[in-house]
Scaffold this motif. Sequence first.
Motif, PDB file in Angstrom:
ATOM      1  N   ILE A  33       0.857  -1.201   0.000  1.00 61.78           N
ATOM      2  CA  ILE A  33       0.000   0.000   0.000  1.00 61.78           C
ATOM      3  C   ILE A  33       0.885   1.241   0.000  1.00 61.78           C
ATOM      4  N   ARG A  34       1.938   1.228   0.834  1.00 54.20           N
ATOM      5  CA  ARG A  34       2.879   2.349   0.887  1.00 54.20           C
ATOM      6  C   ARG A  34       3.485   2.612  -0.491  1.00 54.20           C
ATOM      7  N   GLU A  35       3.902   1.544  -1.187  1.00 56.87           N
ATOM      8  CA  GLU A  35       4.531   1.722  -2.489  1.00 56.87           C
ATOM      9  C   GLU A  35       3.522   2.198  -3.536  1.00 56.87           C
ATOM     10  N   TRP A  36       2.270   1.714  -3.417  1.00 52.60           N
ATOM     11  CA  TRP A  36       1.239   2.090  -4.399  1.00 52.60           C
ATOM     12  C   TRP A  36       0.746   3.523  -4.223  1.00 52.60           C
ATOM     13  N   THR A  37       1.039   4.162  -3.092  1.00 56.74           N
ATOM     14  CA  THR A  37       0.680   5.577  -2.965  1.00 56.74           C
ATOM     15  C   THR A  37       1.330   6.356  -4.111  1.00 56.74           C
ATOM     16  N   ALA A  38       2.440   5.820  -4.628  1.00 50.78           N
ATOM     17  CA  ALA A  38       3.176   6.501  -5.705  1.00 50.78           C
ATOM     18  C   ALA A  38       2.303   6.716  -6.934  1.00 50.78           C
ATOM     19  N   VAL A  39       1.345   5.823  -7.179  1.00 55.63           N
ATOM     20  CA  VAL A  39       0.518   5.963  -8.378  1.00 55.63           C
ATOM     21  C   VAL A  39      -0.288   7.263  -8.319  1.00 55.63           C
ATOM     22  N   LEU A  40      -0.848   7.562  -7.139  1.00 55.87           N
ATOM     23  CA  LEU A  40      -1.634   8.796  -7.039  1.00 55.87           C
ATOM     24  C   LEU A  40      -0.749  10.025  -6.917  1.00 55.87           C
ATOM     25  N   VAL A  41       0.460   9.856  -6.364  1.00 54.68           N
ATOM     26  CA  VAL A  41       1.411  10.972  -6.350  1.00 54.68           C
ATOM     27  C   VAL A  41       1.752  11.339  -7.793  1.00 54.68           C
ATOM     28  N   ALA A  42       1.978  10.319  -8.626  1.00 56.37           N
ATOM     29  CA  ALA A  42       2.268  10.562 -10.050  1.00 56.37           C
ATOM     30  C   ALA A  42       1.062  11.190 -10.732  1.00 56.37           C
ATOM     31  N   ALA A  43      -0.145  10.695 -10.431  1.00 55.05           N
ATOM     32  CA  ALA A  43      -1.353  11.224 -11.061  1.00 55.05           C
ATOM     33  C   ALA A  43      -1.545  12.699 -10.704  1.00 55.05           C
ATOM     34  N   TYR A  44      -1.287  13.043  -9.438  1.00 56.14           N
ATOM     35  CA  TYR A  44      -1.422  14.433  -9.020  1.00 56.14           C
ATOM     36  C   TYR A  44      -0.391  15.313  -9.719  1.00 56.14           C
ATOM     37  N   ALA A  45       0.846  14.793  -9.835  1.00 53.31           N
ATOM     38  CA  ALA A  45       1.884  15.543 -10.557  1.00 53.31           C
ATOM     39  C   ALA A  45       1.443  15.788 -11.994  1.00 53.31           C
ATOM     40  N   LEU A  46       0.784  14.798 -12.616  1.00 52.51           N
ATOM     41  CA  LEU A  46       0.302  14.949 -13.991  1.00 52.51           C
ATOM     42  C   LEU A  46      -0.782  16.026 -14.082  1.00 52.51           C
ATOM     43  N   VAL A  47      -1.670  16.055 -13.067  1.00 58.13           N
ATOM     44  CA  VAL A  47      -2.712  17.087 -13.056  1.00 58.13           C
ATOM     45  C   VAL A  47      -2.071  18.468 -13.051  1.00 58.13           C
ATOM     46  N   LEU A  48      -1.078  18.659 -12.188  1.00 61.67           N
ATOM     47  CA  LEU A  48      -0.397  19.958 -12.117  1.00 61.67           C
ATOM     48  C   LEU A  48       0.377  20.250 -13.403  1.00 61.67           C
ATOM     49  N   LEU A  49       0.965  19.202 -13.978  1.00 63.09           N
ATOM     50  CA  LEU A  49       1.722  19.381 -15.225  1.00 63.09           C
ATOM     51  C   LEU A  49       0.804  19.876 -16.338  1.00 63.09           C
ATOM     52  N   VAL A  50      -0.371  19.238 -16.433  1.00 63.80           N
ATOM     53  CA  VAL A  50      -1.340  19.669 -17.456  1.00 63.80           C
ATOM     54  C   VAL A  50      -1.762  21.111 -17.193  1.00 63.80           C
ATOM     55  N   GLY A  51      -1.928  21.447 -15.908  1.00 62.97           N
ATOM     56  CA  GLY A  51      -2.268  22.825 -15.554  1.00 62.97           C
ATOM     57  C   GLY A  51      -1.207  23.799 -16.037  1.00 62.97           C
ATOM     58  N   ALA A  52       0.061  23.447 -15.846  1.00 63.15           N
ATOM     59  CA  ALA A  52       1.163  24.319 -16.274  1.00 63.15           C
ATOM     60  C   ALA A  52       1.188  24.464 -17.793  1.00 63.15           C
ATOM     61  N   VAL A  53       0.924  23.345 -18.491  1.00 62.25           N
ATOM     62  CA  VAL A  53       0.914  23.396 -19.966  1.00 62.25           C
ATOM     63  C   VAL A  53      -0.239  24.270 -20.443  1.00 62.25           C
ATOM     64  N   ARG A  54      -1.415  24.114 -19.822  1.00 56.77           N
ATOM     65  CA  ARG A  54      -2.585  24.933 -20.196  1.00 56.77           C
ATOM     66  C   ARG A  54      -2.321  26.410 -19.907  1.00 56.77           C
ATOM     67  N   LEU A  55      -1.624  26.673 -18.804  1.00 56.95           N
ATOM     68  CA  LEU A  55      -1.267  28.051 -18.459  1.00 56.95           C
ATOM     69  C   LEU A  55      -0.403  28.654 -19.559  1.00 56.95           C
ATOM     70  N   ALA A  56       0.518  27.834 -20.069  1.00 64.79           N
ATOM     71  CA  ALA A  56       1.407  28.317 -21.142  1.00 64.79           C
ATOM     72  C   ALA A  56       0.637  28.564 -22.427  1.00 64.79           C
ATOM     73  N   GLN A  57      -0.522  27.868 -22.593  1.00 65.35           N
ATOM     74  CA  GLN A  57      -1.279  27.981 -23.843  1.00 65.35           C
ATOM     75  C   GLN A  57      -2.241  29.169 -23.841  1.00 65.35           C
ATOM     76  N   GLY A  58      -2.320  29.879 -22.707  1.00 62.64           N
ATOM     77  CA  GLY A  58      -3.155  31.073 -22.687  1.00 62.64           C
ATOM     78  C   GLY A  58      -4.397  30.969 -21.811  1.00 62.64           C
ATOM     79  N   GLU A  59      -5.133  32.070 -21.716  1.00 63.35           N
ATOM     80  CA  GLU A  59      -6.234  32.184 -20.754  1.00 63.35           C
ATOM     81  C   GLU A  59      -7.351  31.183 -21.006  1.00 63.35           C
ATOM     82  N   ALA A  60      -7.744  31.051 -22.287  1.00 58.31           N
ATOM     83  CA  ALA A  60      -8.876  30.165 -22.593  1.00 58.31           C
ATOM     84  C   ALA A  60      -8.560  28.723 -22.194  1.00 58.31           C
ATOM     85  N   ALA A  61      -7.365  28.277 -22.576  1.00 57.81           N
ATOM     86  CA  ALA A  61      -6.977  26.903 -22.263  1.00 57.81           C
ATOM     87  C   ALA A  61      -6.907  26.696 -20.754  1.00 57.81           C
TER      88      ALA A  61
END
Lengths: 139, 118, 255
Positions: A33-61
């Motif tokens: 269970i401890r090791e599998w927490t990594a899957v959601l840590v990665a998923a959360y990092a991806l959410v933020l990454l997409v947010g950063a990419v959308r930020l770079a693409q402008g206000e609408a995105a």
Amino acid sequence: MSAETRTMGKRRPYRRAMDGWWTRNPFFVRYMIREWTAVLVAAYALVLLVGAVRLAQGEAAYSAWFESMKSPFALAFHWVTLAVFLYHTWSWFEIMPRTMPAIFVGGKRLARGVITAAGIAAALACCAIVLALALGGGR
Amino acid sequence: MKRSSAPIFWSMFGAGGLLSALVGPALVYLTGIAAPLSWGVPLDLMSYPRMLAFAQHWAGKAVVFLVVALFLWHAAHRIYHTLHDLGLHSKALGQWIVYGPSALLTAWLAWALLSIGF
Amino acid sequence: MAEGDRSPGASIEVEVLRYRPEQDSEPFYQSFTVPYAEDLSVLQALQHIKDDLDSTLSFRWSCRMAICGSCGLMINGIPKLGCRTFLREYYPGRVRVGPLNHFPIERDLVVDIEDFVGKLEKIHPYIIPREPRTLDQGEYLQTPRQLQRYLQFSNCINCTLCYAACPQYGLDPAFLGPGITALLHRYNADSRDGGQAKRAAIMHAEDGVWGCTAVSYCSEVCPKAVDPANAINQNKMASAMDYFLRFVKPGGARK
């Protein structure tokens, strides 16, 4: 019985399989269970990454991305992720006494519980600082 | 005896693990729950102008880069070991499967942050 | 515990994993009924079986007082010393005894620990004096603080319970493993020792400290509180520092 197995005095070491090893002991289940927490840590990092990419693409995105964060699915995901992060925080500091060099105070080794408690206290303080900065600092 | 390259990945695992243990719960709550629901937070907490200003500042860029990249590499290292735990015997294959995409995602993140400008 | 539990008639079921290479294609559990008393150890139950029920049963033991490290067994799935595990911990339930996990079974409860012994020989498990001294110069002095740095790691009795507890060793027997790394650290951390360079290559290798994922069950089962997980993981930090600093350290780049 084959001819080979009838031969007396012949060594025939038996190797046991490791299949499903982690299901055989609750300690190993907790480890998994401890090791599998990594899957959601990665998923959360991806959410933020997409947010950063959308930020770079402008206000609408960016606004579309932030709207999607309000969907029931996204909210449910983040509630689960919050629970998993809390477990990660606990398990990280629970194992810490084993992963860091021993600390000696007055000739005695510092107890495991003290190190874990100090780590969790540090996490509480850091989280409080982040929340305070977000809620008040920027206004 | 060949020296392991694990220190590179393990260091990022350790740094990301510690960082996510210290501030992870607060970040998830803020960005994933409080801000989308406007629960007790400034309404413009994650508004476009404010996030853009944050990400245009060098310190803000550094924060975003460290949080996302270290969380990612922390997770990657654990997932790599978990694949081995579950029976993927080839460590080299495991490294390609997990560290490869992590490197690409890190490059994408760097590109996004740089193209936001200063 | 009730008085009746110690009555002469009380008994307990002991299941033992049998494997006789000359006749069994694979191991199987054999059940024995053994007289029960509150002060009987699992090792004594095995001795009763061998003396009175089935003389063909094979198992290792010697001191009966948790110092020789010979009687390590899987007892109801947990690595334990047979001599300091008592039937009363399981009574009136049954006790299931098997050979230590992750080692090849040689016969019945006897495992092949050749791999462990081979690794032990490789780590220079003795003090390599930091500076040669003559008798005239007197003994190698050590402060209590210097003793503390390695004392717990020197308590290892080579019982290999930690290897039976370590899934990484089970998954990949090339891994140096908990107990040997604890002993490696025991000598490296000794202020009188200067053999760190000789033990470095083994420690820095993929199958050295880096084979560990901090499951840390080794430290849970250790009968001597050695804490091998701590020995391994604090050396990950040391190994990583050496990895990054070797180019700036004098004479470090060659490694």
